[in-house]
Design a protein around this motif. Structure first.
Motif, PDB file in Angstrom:
ATOM      1  N   PRO A  78       1.293  -1.652  -0.117  1.00 34.12           N
ATOM      2  CA  PRO A  78       0.020  -0.286   0.033  1.00 34.12           C
ATOM      3  C   PRO A  78       1.176   1.525  -0.254  1.00 34.12           C
ATOM      4  O   PRO A  78       1.334   1.420   0.659  1.00 34.12           O
ATOM      5  CB  PRO A  78      -1.112  -0.059   0.897  1.00 34.12           C
ATOM      6  CG  PRO A  78      -1.047  -1.147   1.575  1.00 34.12           C
ATOM      7  CD  PRO A  78       0.485  -2.284   0.798  1.00 34.12           C
ATOM      8  N   GLY A  79       0.538   2.327  -0.863  1.00 32.62           N
ATOM      9  CA  GLY A  79       0.935   3.560  -1.342  1.00 32.62           C
ATOM     10  C   GLY A  79       2.214   3.379  -1.328  1.00 32.62           C
ATOM     11  O   GLY A  79       3.175   4.611  -2.504  1.00 32.62           O
ATOM     12  N   THR A  80       2.472   2.291  -2.496  1.00 33.80           N
ATOM     13  CA  THR A  80       2.994   2.341  -3.470  1.00 33.80           C
ATOM     14  C   THR A  80       2.541   2.105  -5.253  1.00 33.80           C
ATOM     15  O   THR A  80       2.013   0.938  -5.597  1.00 33.80           O
ATOM     16  CB  THR A  80       4.050   0.957  -3.185  1.00 33.80           C
ATOM     17  OG1 THR A  80       5.068   0.816  -1.962  1.00 33.80           O
ATOM     18  CG2 THR A  80       5.858   1.051  -3.975  1.00 33.80           C
ATOM     19  N   ILE A 131     -13.200  -0.748  -4.751  1.00 26.75           N
ATOM     20  CA  ILE A 131     -12.537  -0.180  -3.758  1.00 26.75           C
ATOM     21  C   ILE A 131     -11.650  -0.099  -3.364  1.00 26.75           C
ATOM     22  O   ILE A 131     -11.704  -1.263  -2.089  1.00 26.75           O
ATOM     23  CB  ILE A 131     -13.812   0.965  -3.799  1.00 26.75           C
ATOM     24  CG1 ILE A 131     -13.933   2.432  -3.681  1.00 26.75           C
ATOM     25  CG2 ILE A 131     -15.262  -0.118  -2.352  1.00 26.75           C
ATOM     26  CD1 ILE A 131     -14.815   3.414  -3.346  1.00 26.75           C
ATOM     27  N   CYS A 132     -10.778   0.640  -3.070  1.00 24.64           N
ATOM     28  CA  CYS A 132      -9.385   0.632  -2.334  1.00 24.64           C
ATOM     29  C   CYS A 132     -10.354   0.838  -0.813  1.00 24.64           C
ATOM     30  O   CYS A 132     -10.056   1.886  -0.402  1.00 24.64           O
ATOM     31  CB  CYS A 132      -8.656   1.249  -3.226  1.00 24.64           C
ATOM     32  SG  CYS A 132      -6.802   1.625  -1.826  1.00 24.64           S
ATOM     33  N   ASN A 133      -9.392  -0.207   0.050  1.00 23.57           N
ATOM     34  CA  ASN A 133      -9.700  -0.584   1.077  1.00 23.57           C
ATOM     35  C   ASN A 133      -7.842  -0.084   2.153  1.00 23.57           C
ATOM     36  O   ASN A 133      -8.415  -0.706   3.469  1.00 23.57           O
ATOM     37  CB  ASN A 133     -11.342  -1.079   2.215  1.00 23.57           C
ATOM     38  CG  ASN A 133     -10.601  -0.779   3.501  1.00 23.57           C
ATOM     39  OD1 ASN A 133     -11.106   0.861   3.534  1.00 23.57           O
ATOM     40  ND2 ASN A 133     -10.940  -1.741   4.011  1.00 23.57           N
ATOM     41  N   SER A 134      -6.812   1.098   1.766  1.00 20.25           N
ATOM     42  CA  SER A 134      -5.767   0.618   2.002  1.00 20.25           C
ATOM     43  C   SER A 134      -5.394   1.842   2.652  1.00 20.25           C
ATOM     44  O   SER A 134      -6.174   3.339   2.168  1.00 20.25           O
ATOM     45  CB  SER A 134      -5.155  -0.019   1.155  1.00 20.25           C
ATOM     46  OG  SER A 134      -5.112  -1.315   1.032  1.00 20.25           O
ATOM     47  N   PRO A 135      -4.257   2.207   3.468  1.00 16.60           N
ATOM     48  CA  PRO A 135      -4.560   3.246   4.033  1.00 16.60           C
ATOM     49  C   PRO A 135      -4.197   5.005   2.979  1.00 16.60           C
ATOM     50  O   PRO A 135      -5.254   6.067   3.997  1.00 16.60           O
ATOM     51  CB  PRO A 135      -2.565   3.512   4.257  1.00 16.60           C
ATOM     52  CG  PRO A 135      -2.605   2.016   5.154  1.00 16.60           C
ATOM     53  CD  PRO A 135      -3.149   1.326   3.822  1.00 16.60           C
ATOM     54  N   SER A 136      -3.467   4.915   1.952  1.00 16.96           N
ATOM     55  CA  SER A 136      -4.227   6.205   1.730  1.00 16.96           C
ATOM     56  C   SER A 136      -5.398   6.885   0.802  1.00 16.96           C
ATOM     57  O   SER A 136      -5.432   8.093   0.641  1.00 16.96           O
ATOM     58  CB  SER A 136      -2.951   6.087   0.160  1.00 16.96           C
ATOM     59  OG  SER A 136      -1.771   5.710   0.756  1.00 16.96           O
ATOM     60  N   CYS A 137      -6.331   5.883   0.792  1.00 11.21           N
ATOM     61  CA  CYS A 137      -7.368   5.937   0.010  1.00 11.21           C
ATOM     62  C   CYS A 137      -8.354   6.319   1.279  1.00 11.21           C
ATOM     63  O   CYS A 137      -8.579   6.937   1.498  1.00 11.21           O
ATOM     64  CB  CYS A 137      -7.895   4.772  -0.546  1.00 11.21           C
ATOM     65  SG  CYS A 137      -7.046   5.504  -2.090  1.00 11.21           S
ATOM     66  N   TYR A 138      -8.006   5.172   2.909  1.00 12.03           N
ATOM     67  CA  TYR A 138      -8.664   5.701   3.907  1.00 12.03           C
ATOM     68  C   TYR A 138      -8.590   7.277   3.951  1.00 12.03           C
ATOM     69  O   TYR A 138      -9.181   7.779   5.098  1.00 12.03           O
ATOM     70  CB  TYR A 138      -8.153   4.619   4.818  1.00 12.03           C
ATOM     71  CG  TYR A 138      -9.025   5.141   6.488  1.00 12.03           C
ATOM     72  CD1 TYR A 138      -9.776   4.523   7.012  1.00 12.03           C
ATOM     73  CD2 TYR A 138      -8.357   5.578   7.126  1.00 12.03           C
ATOM     74  CE1 TYR A 138     -10.839   5.202   8.093  1.00 12.03           C
ATOM     75  CE2 TYR A 138      -8.247   6.202   8.211  1.00 12.03           C
ATOM     76  CZ  TYR A 138      -9.266   5.892   8.723  1.00 12.03           C
ATOM     77  OH  TYR A 138     -10.228   5.956  10.001  1.00 12.03           O
ATOM     78  N   SER A 142      -7.810  -5.017  -1.472  1.00 10.08           N
ATOM     79  CA  SER A 142      -6.571  -3.550  -1.291  1.00 10.08           C
ATOM     80  C   SER A 142      -5.744  -2.650  -1.998  1.00 10.08           C
ATOM     81  O   SER A 142      -6.168  -2.897  -3.502  1.00 10.08           O
ATOM     82  CB  SER A 142      -5.927  -4.766  -0.907  1.00 10.08           C
ATOM     83  OG  SER A 142      -5.924  -5.987   0.644  1.00 10.08           O
ATOM     84  N   CYS A 143      -4.900  -2.078  -1.651  1.00 10.34           N
ATOM     85  CA  CYS A 143      -4.736  -1.007  -2.495  1.00 10.34           C
ATOM     86  C   CYS A 143      -4.648  -1.973  -3.724  1.00 10.34           C
ATOM     87  O   CYS A 143      -3.813  -2.559  -4.845  1.00 10.34           O
ATOM     88  CB  CYS A 143      -2.893  -0.985  -2.051  1.00 10.34           C
ATOM     89  SG  CYS A 143      -2.001   0.861  -2.927  1.00 10.34           S
ATOM     90  N   LEU A 144      -4.872  -0.363  -4.303  1.00 13.92           N
ATOM     91  CA  LEU A 144      -4.681  -0.670  -6.346  1.00 13.92           C
ATOM     92  C   LEU A 144      -3.566   0.056  -7.025  1.00 13.92           C
ATOM     93  O   LEU A 144      -3.379  -0.549  -8.615  1.00 13.92           O
ATOM     94  CB  LEU A 144      -5.689   0.136  -7.154  1.00 13.92           C
ATOM     95  CG  LEU A 144      -7.578  -0.886  -6.402  1.00 13.92           C
ATOM     96  CD1 LEU A 144      -8.283   0.620  -6.291  1.00 13.92           C
ATOM     97  CD2 LEU A 144      -7.530  -2.233  -6.763  1.00 13.92           C
ATOM     98  N   GLY A 145      -2.717   0.278  -6.058  1.00 16.00           N
ATOM     99  CA  GLY A 145      -1.526   1.257  -6.812  1.00 16.00           C
ATOM    100  C   GLY A 145      -1.863   2.273  -7.270  1.00 16.00           C
ATOM    101  O   GLY A 145      -1.392   2.793  -8.041  1.00 16.00           O
ATOM    102  N   CYS A 146      -3.083   2.702  -7.111  1.00 19.92           N
ATOM    103  CA  CYS A 146      -3.092   3.857  -7.503  1.00 19.92           C
ATOM    104  C   CYS A 146      -3.147   5.142  -6.423  1.00 19.92           C
ATOM    105  O   CYS A 146      -4.098   6.591  -6.680  1.00 19.92           O
ATOM    106  CB  CYS A 146      -4.658   4.556  -8.373  1.00 19.92           C
ATOM    107  SG  CYS A 146      -4.386   3.226  -9.668  1.00 19.92           S
ATOM    108  N   CYS A 147      -2.485   5.077  -5.573  1.00 18.90           N
ATOM    109  CA  CYS A 147      -2.778   5.967  -4.463  1.00 18.90           C
ATOM    110  C   CYS A 147      -2.208   7.302  -4.807  1.00 18.90           C
ATOM    111  O   CYS A 147      -2.380   8.624  -3.377  1.00 18.90           O
ATOM    112  CB  CYS A 147      -1.679   5.467  -3.328  1.00 18.90           C
ATOM    113  SG  CYS A 147      -1.303   3.997  -3.631  1.00 18.90           S
ATOM    114  N   ASP A 148      -1.778   7.892  -5.503  1.00 17.99           N
ATOM    115  CA  ASP A 148      -1.643   9.531  -6.477  1.00 17.99           C
ATOM    116  C   ASP A 148      -3.402   9.786  -6.871  1.00 17.99           C
ATOM    117  O   ASP A 148      -3.340  11.240  -6.743  1.00 17.99           O
ATOM    118  CB  ASP A 148      -0.403   8.987  -7.122  1.00 17.99           C
ATOM    119  CG  ASP A 148      -0.842   8.455  -8.558  1.00 17.99           C
ATOM    120  OD1 ASP A 148      -1.323   7.250  -8.087  1.00 17.99           O
ATOM    121  OD2 ASP A 148       0.154   8.561  -9.286  1.00 17.99           O
TER     122      ASP A 148
END
Ligand code: SF4
Ligand code: FES
Lengths: 373, 153
Positions: free
Chosen positions: A68-70, B78-85, B119-125
């Motif tokens: 996550p975050g990568t 839909i992403c449920n990881s920290p950056s999206c949170y 989990s994170c989709l790799g689109c946290c930007d």
């Protein structure tokens, strides 16, 4: 950005004029380290894979970026996939391999056409240089654990992505029981640059900054700069309270005087990762903690008990604390549980799954204590 | 699905050194065509490839992106990881559930849309982010989600 410079197979051409031994030495001398989170010297890994001679060998490009975050590997595969392919061919020349797999995470399947195009271009170049190499793209199934180098091998072989017990290491017994070199996308993308750019050095890394910022994105930065500088580039919305290094790397309180480098961050107890998730003062650490533990609980492959069951209990305890129903002894239990999970889990996922809680205890324990009954 | 069709797909797929097809690409191809992989289909694959049924079914159930049950025509992840949170995700999940009138993990009655929390989709930007099938939608807000969903229907 340095990582986006197109080498147009000039790195490979140079490597073709060298012996495998010389290629390996050049990579070793460059001090390139694995960019998938391990920081392991790439040259050494190549050397280990070279040691068994006379057998078929494989190369795996680990494009299962799931931390996550990568999102830097996505960035490279979109903007400069050719260098990744060229990197595979250079590594192939060193270890004497003629077949390789690109394991692309399922959530990135939209990048497949881009990679295929790069492979087509590589085939033309290979014909001219007179080398053969077989590329395959495998689309992953959406499991974070497959970022582990042995789980990725299991997955390609058509099994559940459960990590293997090491040793044997993939360099001796990897894919289909043959010596295998598993390298991350950013690592491979750097290989051709080592051969074409005299000034290349291992200090320049990609960092993904996200979270409570106005300008999240991929930043190419040299190790050794003030952390503050990196963070200001991403324009924080408020005063930053903590930095999380993905989910696995733990967290540290934000300190203006810190240097962006492995050692200073390690001294603080965390692991410098490509992912910097910034959390500002408006946030409650407990909420972040729960989200991260939920991630690990969900992504645990289930093979070993401490990680599978332990993370369910961790999550329960965190929720209990959040709801204000926990007592002092619950906090102690949580701490103990984290110790056991970290010490006894089989693979890196389980071992690092409680990293964040240990650091939250170290730096933000008051936020837990305030919630006690 | 007919056993001939499965046979044809098996022929197309890349094989390992033992001559058997690699399961992930094989299962994806089958799922692409039929939407999911039923127990019967898995038995059929086992018969044809001589890979044990338990291995095949074990693999399908291990990977979140392979399905043993039919799913909606469109799958929203839909992403449920920290950056999206950190970017207002919780509200958006509730909004989506309300809009679609389903809980995450479910499919709408008209079988058009399935909703999954992942989990994170790799689109946290582009947080908060979701994917519909293999397309990414980022910087989401309620207004945007509403527009995207109405286009699906
Ligand atoms: S530590 Fe977790 S992810 Fe790793 S093998 Fe054990 S259960 Fe699987
Ligand atoms: S945290 Fe949501 S896309 Fe990465």
């Amino acid at each position: 950005m340095k990582i986006l410079r197109k080498t147009r197979f000039n790195g490979l051409r140079k490597a073709m004029q060298m012996s495998p031994e010389e290629i390996k030495e050049k990579i070793k001398k460059s001090e390139l380290k694995g960019r998938g989170g391990s920081n392991f010297p790439t040259g050494e890994k190549i050397e280990m894979t070279m040691s068994r001679e006379g057998v078929k060998k494989y190369i795996i490009c680990n494009a299962d970026e799931g931390e996550p975050g990568t999102f830097k590997d996505r960035f490279i595969l979109k903007k400069n996939p050719l260098n990744v392919i060229e990197g595979m061919l250079i590594a192939a020349r060193a270890i004497n391999s003629e077949e390789g797999y690109i394991y692309l995470r399922g959530q990135y399947s939209y990048l497949k056409p881009n990679i295929e195009k790069a492979i087509q271009a590589a085939k033309k170049a290979m014909k001219k240089i007179n080398i053969t190499f077989n590329f395959h793209i495998i689309i992953g199934g959406g499991a974070y654990v497959c970022g582990d180098e042995t789980a990725i091998i299991e997955s390609i072989e058509g099994k559940r992505g459960n990590p293997r017990i090491k040793p044997p290491f993939p360099s001796r017994k990897g894919l289909f029981a043959m010596p295998t070199l598993v390298d991350n996308v950013e690592t491979l993308a750097n290989l051709p640059l080592i051969f074409t750019d005299k000034n290349w050095n291992d200090n320049w890394r990609l960092f993904c900054i996200s979270g409570d910022v106005r300008k999240p994105g991929v930043y190419e930065l040299p190790l050794g700069i003030p952390l503050k500088k990196a963070i200001q580039m991403a324009r924080p919305k408020n005063k930053i309270k903590a930095i999380y290094f993905g989910c696995y790397g733990g967290c540290i309180p934000y300190d203006e005087n810190l240097i962006l480098d492995c050692e200073p961050i390690r001294k603080k107890g965390a692991m410098l990762a490509s992912s910097l998730i910034l959390v500002d003062e408006t946030r409650n650490i407990l909420d972040i903690s729960a989200i991260i533990s939920k991630f690990f609980e969900f992504e645990s492959c289930g093979q070993c008990t401490p990680c599978r069951e332990g993370n369910i209990r961790v999550l329960e305890l965190l929720q209990k604390i959040s709801l204000g129903k926990a007592k002092r002894k619950d906090l102690k239990l949580l701490e103990e549980l984290c110790g056991v999970i970290g010490d006894t889990s089989l693979c890196g996922l389980g071992q690092s799954s409680v990293n964040h809680i240990m650091k939250e205890f170290k730096y933000f324990k008051n936020e837990f204590q305030e919630k006690l009954k | 699905m007919s056993s001939d069709e499965i046979g044809m797909i098996i022929d197309e797929v890349i094989k390992g050194p033992d001559g058997k097809p690699l399961l992930l690409p094989l299962l994806y191809k089958i799922q692409e065509k039929f939407g999911y992989i039923s127990k019967n289909t898995a038995h059929e694959i086992a018969k044809k490839t001589k890979i044990p049924f338990s291995t095949i079914y074990g693999v399908i159930t291990f990977y979140d992106m392979l399905y043993t049950e039919p799913k909606g025509k469109h799958i929203i992840r839909i992403c449920n990881s920290p950056s999206c949170y950190l970017n207002n995700l919780v509200t958006l999940i509730k909004f989506l559930e309300l809009l679609l009138n389903i809980k995450s993990g479910q499919t709408t009655k008209d079988k058009k849309i399935s909703l999954e929390i992942v989990s994170c989709l790799g689109c946290c930007d582009k947080s908060p982010a979701m994917m519909i099938n293999d397309q990414v939608y980022g910087n989401l807000n309620e207004h945007k989600i509403k527009k995207i969903i109405s286009r699906l229907r």
